[in-house]
Write an enzyme that holds these catalytic residues in place. Structure first.
Site, PDB file in Angstrom:
ATOM      1  CB  THR A 100       5.174   2.159   6.865  1.00  0.00           C
ATOM      2  OG1 THR A 100       3.300   2.277   7.241  1.00  0.00           O
ATOM      3  CG2 THR A 100       5.825   2.588   7.156  1.00  0.00           C
ATOM      4  CG  ASP A 286      -5.497   0.173   4.260  1.00  0.00           C
ATOM      5  OD1 ASP A 286      -4.731  -0.243   3.547  1.00  0.00           O
ATOM      6  OD2 ASP A 286      -5.084   1.030   4.754  1.00  0.00           O
ATOM      7  CB  SER A 290      -0.199  -2.268  10.642  1.00  0.00           C
ATOM      8  OG  SER A 290       0.385  -1.466   9.293  1.00  0.00           O
TER       9      SER A 290
END
Length: 390
Positions: A100, A286, A290
């Protein structure tokens, strides 16, 4: 030591090869045979692996090695990985990505972390770009990044079906994929497009639109988080059957599972029962990302961190709970991701391959020892090599 000889190994390469000896020299597998005899005055380290399985080291195709941008503000930014995180999870090859946040998490930082992990004993690569479009790169070009930077093997995670993404169109996605494809072709790399698939209801629509309207093959895209929901899993199986590779996220939380995510090992079972090709399914951690939980208004409810032990956990559950053949489960964390990333010396135990391997208990599949590039990182359940500042 000039040579390491592992005897009496129940070898999964990942296909089962029975009990074999493995000879390792200069970071590579020099021989595999039922009984290796050496006539040399050079030093040899010999290890008896009787009662243990030996398999390739895990290839993790998505790790946020520098940490992720926290969706709960600056204090929620997740920490970077350390060498021991990978060792504990049996991961010997990592592939770093931004997510992100591409403001405070930079490609320069990502490349530096890749190089530091290589110095510490792992094999490490990275994707240029991040969730957003227009794509951020190091050189100003996706194609240049892939062609000019040795460790860059593709682009990702570019986001679709997610409120945090740029709402990329299929035409824009096709343009990005074309740049990555040409960069990969010209440098003999994967040039893969790792696609973050969010919880949006259009799921994989953008990927199917690119395949329908252009000549870019569907296998150019590598969508991850396909076990995010039952509906997305159904589309992922369709994508797999059309010739694409799908990736299941091993890291999860009870909250995310309660919201509808399909547990990684169970997603594999469902996919196989639905006729998906086992050679085009992978797991990734992953790790250090987060793991946010949002409500229906897109507001953050909770946030945890992805674990690099998740591949090993889901491998065990696939075999011990879902009753999937060990060879099939192993492919998802070894050979299959190595093929996607075009790393021919990774993910398999064969003559000339890199000496990345794990010793596992034959019954519990717990990790006993980890070797990367012919060097022991864990031995007899004790980490023998840690990161520089651990």
């Amino acid at each position: 030591m000039s040579f390491i000889l592992i005897r009496n190994a129940n070898l999964y390469a990942p296909e089962p090869l029975g009990v074999q000896d493995i000879l390792i020299s200069h970071g590579r597998i020099s021989a595999i045979a039922e009984a290796i005899e050496l006539d040399t005055n050079l030093p040899i380290e010999t290890l008896d692996a009787q009662g243990q399985l030996v398999c390739p080291g895990f290839v993790d195709s998505l790790t946020h090695i520098t940490g992720g941008g926290g969706e709960g503000g600056f204090a929620s930014r997740t920490p970077e990985m350390n060498l021991s995180h990978a060792i504990k999870g049996g991961v010997t090859t990592v592939t770093g990505a931004l997510g992100t946040d591409a403001i405070f998490r930079s490609h320069e930082e990502l490349v530096a972390k890749v190089k530091s992990l290589k110095e510490e004993g792992l094999s490490a690569y990275f994707y240029t770009g991040n969730y957003h479009f227009p794509v951020k790169t190091l050189t100003g070009s996706v194609q240049k990044d892939i062609m000019l930077i040795d460790e860059c093997i593709g682009i990702g995670e570019i986001a679709i079906a997610d409120h945090r993404g740029s709402q990329i169109t299929w035409r824009e996605l096709a343009s990005v994929a074309s740049q990555a494809r040409v960069g990969g072709m010209c440098s003999n790399k994967a040039g893969i497009v790792l696609v973050h698939v969010g919880p949006g209801e259009d799921h994989l629509a953008r990927l199917f639109e690119v395949a329908e309207h252009t000549d870019i093959p569907i296998k150019q895209f590598y969508p991850t988080h396909i076990n995010r929901s039952a509906a997305l899993l159904d589309q992922g199986i369709r994508f797999n059957k059309a010739g694409g590779v799908i990736d299941f996220t091993a890291s999860s939380t009870p909250e995310i599972l309660a919201s509808g995510e399909v547990k990684c090992a169970h997603a594999l079972k469902q996919a196989l029962q639905s006729g998906a090709d086992e050679n085009r399914i992978t797991f990734s951690t992953d790790g250090h990302a987060s793991l946010p939980e949002f409500n229906s208004q897109g507001e953050l409810v909770s946030l945890k961190v992805g674990a690099m032990t998740a591949l090993h956990d889901e491998l065990k559950d696939a075999v011990l709970i879902e009753n999937i053949e060990l060879e099939t489960a192993l492919k998802t964390v070894t050979l299959n991701p190595a093929k996607v990333l075009k790393l021919p010396h990774k993910g398999q135990l064969r003559l000339g391959a890199d000496a990345d391997l794990l010793l596992l208990d034959a019954h519990s599949f717990e990790i006993n020892s980890v070797m990367a590039m012919g060097q022991w990182l864990m031995k007899n359940q004790t980490i023998v090599r840690k990161g520089t500042f651990e």
